[in-house]
Design an enzyme around this catalytic site. Structure first.
Site, PDB file in Angstrom:
ATOM      1  NE  ARG A 291      -4.021   0.203   7.450  1.00  0.00           N
ATOM      2  CZ  ARG A 291      -5.018  -0.613   7.176  1.00  0.00           C
ATOM      3  NH1 ARG A 291      -5.885  -0.937   8.123  1.00  0.00           N
ATOM      4  NH2 ARG A 291      -5.162  -1.103   5.970  1.00  0.00           N
TER       5      ARG A 291
ATOM      6  NE  ARG B 201       8.643 -20.647  19.139  1.00  0.00           N
ATOM      7  CZ  ARG B 201       9.514 -20.934  20.104  1.00  0.00           C
ATOM      8  NH1 ARG B 201       9.183 -20.768  21.362  1.00  0.00           N
ATOM      9  NH2 ARG B 201      10.707 -21.389  19.820  1.00  0.00           N
TER      10      ARG B 201
ATOM     11  N   PRO C  35       5.143 -14.636   9.202  1.00  0.00           N
ATOM     12  CG  PRO C  35       6.498 -15.846   7.740  1.00  0.00           C
ATOM     13  CD  PRO C  35       5.908 -14.487   7.958  1.00  0.00           C
ATOM     14  N   GLY C  36       6.486 -15.553  11.465  1.00  0.00           N
ATOM     15  CA  GLY C  36       7.133 -15.865  12.734  1.00  0.00           C
ATOM     16  C   GLY C  36       6.158 -15.926  13.898  1.00  0.00           C
TER      17      GLY C  36
ATOM     18  CD  GLU D 140     -12.536   1.140   4.768  1.00  0.00           C
ATOM     19  OE1 GLU D 140     -13.741   1.332   4.506  1.00  0.00           O
ATOM     20  OE2 GLU D 140     -11.979   0.040   4.656  1.00  0.00           O
TER      21      GLU D 140
END
Length: 170
Positions: free
Chosen positions: A52, A25, A103-104, A133
């Site tokens: 972004r 993982r 969270p995966g 910014e």
């Protein structure tokens, strides 16, 4: 460790499932982060817009930032970010909750705060903005319109969606 820099590291972990089989993982392990729902006396929430790079578009968000000052508390970090990103200081703070963003594959946690009793940062104390910014835009949006922006798809940032809906619940 597959990759590391001052902001995050990426690891490839070996896990064992209940049958005993092993799998790998990939886990992205960024520093912690903080975000703030700043509400003025008129019930408006402060939203910022910035480009972004990861998603290649402008994003409407609450003021936020990573925990990048050693020894700084989470509340001090978000107070600093609010002043740096939006030229605002607050005298009343409430921790809302901690959010796991993805969270995966990512260990990131963002602590979200509510800030009230707001005042502008003195002109002499304002910080010059750099990078993403530098061209950041700011709006004070009625909370109801911010909720509408979540459900219409104008706001897609998870921390911002969570903060708006949490504050609107009260």
């Amino acid at each position: 460790v597959g990759f590391a820099n001052e902001y995050l590291k990426v690891t490839v972990d070996a896990i064992t499932d209940p049958s005993g089989a092993e799998h790998s993982r990939v886990v992205v392990r960024p520093r912690g982060a903080v975000g703030v729902a700043a509400l003025d006396e008129a019930g408006r929430i402060l939203l910022v817009q910035q480009f972004r790079h990861a998603v290649q578009r402008q994003s409407i968000e609450i003021p936020a930032g990573i925990l990048d000052v050693k020894g700084e508390s989470k509340q001090a970090a978000i107070a600093r970010e609010l002043a740096e990103e939006a030229d605002v200081v607050a005298s009343t703070w409430q921790h809302l909750f901690t959010l796991n963003t993805t969270p995966g594959f990512c260990s990131e946690e963002i602590d979200l705060f509510l800030a009230r009793d707001l005042e502008p940062v003195a002109l002499a104390d304002r910080v010059p903005r750099e990078a993403e910014e530098a061209h950041m835009q700011h709006w004070w949006v009625p909370l109801e319109k911010a909720v509408d922006a979540v459900f219409s798809g104008k706001i897609t940032d998870a921390k911002t969606m969570a903060a708006i809906l949490a504050v609107a619940r009260d």
